[in-house]
Design a protein around this motif. Sequence first.
Motif, PDB file in Angstrom:
ATOM      1  N   ARG A  85      -2.092 -10.037   9.990  1.00 10.91           N
ATOM      2  CA  ARG A  85      -3.034  -9.223  10.756  1.00 10.91           C
ATOM      3  C   ARG A  85      -2.682  -7.737  10.636  1.00 10.91           C
ATOM      4  O   ARG A  85      -3.583  -6.902  10.478  1.00 10.91           O
ATOM      5  N   GLN A  86      -1.409  -7.391  10.687  1.00 11.97           N
ATOM      6  CA  GLN A  86      -1.023  -5.996  10.513  1.00 11.97           C
ATOM      7  C   GLN A  86      -1.382  -5.490   9.118  1.00 11.97           C
ATOM      8  O   GLN A  86      -1.822  -4.343   8.955  1.00 11.97           O
ATOM      9  N   LEU A  87      -1.221  -6.351   8.113  1.00 14.44           N
ATOM     10  CA  LEU A  87      -1.562  -5.954   6.746  1.00 14.44           C
ATOM     11  C   LEU A  87      -3.063  -5.714   6.613  1.00 14.44           C
ATOM     12  O   LEU A  87      -3.495  -4.740   5.979  1.00 14.44           O
ATOM     13  N   VAL A  88      -3.874  -6.574   7.212  1.00  9.12           N
ATOM     14  CA  VAL A  88      -5.328  -6.402   7.156  1.00  9.12           C
ATOM     15  C   VAL A  88      -5.746  -5.114   7.847  1.00  9.12           C
ATOM     16  O   VAL A  88      -6.577  -4.343   7.338  1.00  9.12           O
ATOM     17  N   TRP A 141      -7.282   2.589   5.732  1.00 10.66           N
ATOM     18  CA  TRP A 141      -6.662   3.556   4.818  1.00 10.66           C
ATOM     19  C   TRP A 141      -7.648   4.559   4.259  1.00 10.66           C
ATOM     20  O   TRP A 141      -7.240   5.532   3.636  1.00 10.66           O
ATOM     21  N   ARG A 142      -8.940   4.372   4.420  1.00  7.15           N
ATOM     22  CA  ARG A 142      -9.921   5.216   3.742  1.00  7.15           C
ATOM     23  C   ARG A 142      -9.870   6.655   4.249  1.00  7.15           C
ATOM     24  O   ARG A 142     -10.063   6.898   5.435  1.00  7.15           O
ATOM     25  N   PRO A 143      -9.653   7.618   3.371  1.00  4.49           N
ATOM     26  CA  PRO A 143      -9.733   9.031   3.790  1.00  4.49           C
ATOM     27  C   PRO A 143     -11.187   9.474   3.890  1.00  4.49           C
ATOM     28  O   PRO A 143     -12.075   8.923   3.229  1.00  4.49           O
ATOM     29  N   GLU A 144     -11.432  10.481   4.717  1.00  2.43           N
ATOM     30  CA  GLU A 144     -12.779  11.015   4.907  1.00  2.43           C
ATOM     31  C   GLU A 144     -12.923  12.337   4.161  1.00  2.43           C
ATOM     32  O   GLU A 144     -11.979  13.121   4.060  1.00  2.43           O
ATOM     33  N   VAL A 197       2.930   7.605   4.531  1.00  2.00           N
ATOM     34  CA  VAL A 197       4.159   6.812   4.393  1.00  2.00           C
ATOM     35  C   VAL A 197       3.818   5.329   4.554  1.00  2.00           C
ATOM     36  O   VAL A 197       3.181   4.921   5.527  1.00  2.00           O
ATOM     37  N   THR A 198       4.194   4.537   3.583  1.00  2.00           N
ATOM     38  CA  THR A 198       3.898   3.103   3.606  1.00  2.00           C
ATOM     39  C   THR A 198       4.766   2.406   4.647  1.00  2.00           C
ATOM     40  O   THR A 198       5.981   2.592   4.697  1.00  2.00           O
ATOM     41  N   ARG A 199       4.101   1.599   5.475  1.00  2.22           N
ATOM     42  CA  ARG A 199       4.840   0.833   6.487  1.00  2.22           C
ATOM     43  C   ARG A 199       5.420  -0.427   5.865  1.00  2.22           C
ATOM     44  O   ARG A 199       4.848  -1.008   4.936  1.00  2.22           O
ATOM     45  N   GLU A 200       6.545  -0.852   6.399  1.00  5.34           N
ATOM     46  CA  GLU A 200       7.239  -2.023   5.878  1.00  5.34           C
ATOM     47  C   GLU A 200       7.395  -3.063   6.985  1.00  5.34           C
ATOM     48  O   GLU A 200       7.624  -2.719   8.151  1.00  5.34           O
ATOM     49  N   TRP A 201       7.230  -4.331   6.607  1.00  3.39           N
ATOM     50  CA  TRP A 201       7.462  -5.456   7.525  1.00  3.39           C
ATOM     51  C   TRP A 201       8.403  -6.436   6.841  1.00  3.39           C
ATOM     52  O   TRP A 201       8.225  -6.779   5.667  1.00  3.39           O
ATOM     53  N   TRP A 202       9.385  -6.861   7.604  1.00  5.40           N
ATOM     54  CA  TRP A 202      10.298  -7.870   7.098  1.00  5.40           C
ATOM     55  C   TRP A 202       9.800  -9.217   7.583  1.00  5.40           C
ATOM     56  O   TRP A 202       9.802  -9.515   8.772  1.00  5.40           O
TER      57      TRP A 202
END
Length: 530
Positions: A258-261, A267-270, A514-519
């Motif tokens: 769910r966090q990845l979705v 992510w879309r810039p305006e 900055v890309t978020r990371e999940w373990w």
Amino acid sequence: MRSFRLTAVVCLATALLAWGGDAGQIYREAQKAEKAGQMARAYLLYSQAAALEPRNAEYWIRSQAVRTRALLEARPKILPGAPAAPLPDAGKLDPVTDRDLADARKPLPPKELKANPNPMTFDVWLDARALFELVAKTYGLDAVFDGDYPESKARIRFRMEQAGYREALHAVEAVTGSFIVPLSDKLFLVVKDTIQKRQEKEPSVTVVVSIPQPVTVQEAQELAIAVRQAMEIRKFGVDTQRRIMVMRDSISKIMPARQLVQELLAWRPEVAIDLEFLEISTADALGLGIDLTTQFPVVSFAHVLNSAPSIPQAVKSLARFGGGRTVFGIGLADATLIARMSRSDARSLMRSTIRSSDGQPATLHVGDRYPIMNGGYFGEITGGSGQVYRPPPSFNFEDLGLKLKVTPKVLGAEEVALEVEAEFKVLAGQALNGIPVISERTLNSRVTLHSDEWGIVAGAMSASEARTISGLAGLNRVPLLRALLSSRTRDRDSRMVLILMKPRLLSKPPSEIVTREWWTGSETRPLTPL
């Protein structure tokens, strides 16, 4: 053998229900039975204590913790060599049913523990059960163990410095080969980490994620397939009508999925695009020379049958020749010296700003909607009652003027690619069977610009020039006399239409975030949220 066990459980339940007593004393007896491995007796004692004191939630939570272990022997076992259930196709999506939405609305136990947030230090030699109990007690928690959890006396060296409760519990899970299932905010269940136990004990959840409006349904479906393949989600569907995504699987997979979705959907810039429409027209005319007449009327002055001679009004002077009956005159005109020049400039400007997100088209129409008749009945129709009526004609509307479609694509922190589709529609001034003819011009182009940089992305130009020479035939060709006996005129007309664009980034592109990371753990041992 199974019927004997069920009979014993029923007899024990009858005896316990007939036996009264204090709820606290019964609760302590249940704890002793749980430590001794008598899960059926512990479950019944916990249930009786919960019935005597319904307001004590701890009794009910303990009963639910051992309930599945008490009935574990009555469940069918998976025999070795039995065929496994077929895995879903990760490249396809599942349909979203009303039952899936109802499952997503069901309340679930707390999925996070409320432990002491202070970091702790450990340096002990303990077996698996004692290690879990020590770590849980240190952070203000309580641990219960699954009925099949092995009794191992092998001690483990566990050493950590200034670790939070999540780090410490995940470390204990790793060294003992176990996983934790939170039952309440202070109580968790410890289970041996095997594939069968994961399927039996780890809770499954259903979550719903809304699809934002800037994201198309096709993009949402491609995103869902990618996430399903990456996380191996058992059920994943997209409802195009409600614009939602529905996921169902174990909680250790659903939470990071769910966090990845959500990250991929946001992510879309305006981009804001400033537009300017310029229409520049220039016309100039130049005339030099002497304008001489090229016609010489001949008038007879003779009196024939008492008739008077008629002189044309345009003739101001005459040259007479002859005499008597042969007298006649030739008209003479004045010469005109020509030296004229005219020049006109016109410029129209329209400014506008449109806003869009990366990859989403934005449209703009500048002009009018012109009605055009596409069908009609010319005559009268007589109805059944003898009434005469005339049916109205049908019309459709054409968008005249400029219709612009711009699709921005962010290439980085400073560059934006613009895909431009321009369409010009104007009335041609002609008609076919009473229907006006529309002149149409289209332009498709792609341009790359820096942020806050102007660029001409489309244009149309038309130019015309006309030259005229007038004078006496033959004399206007003589090199020395043509400047005196002729006049020259030059007319020039030019028109230019330009479309200027300037993109401006309103938010950072993905490359600047900055890309978020999940373990999430390994494929065989995913981490459960604590």
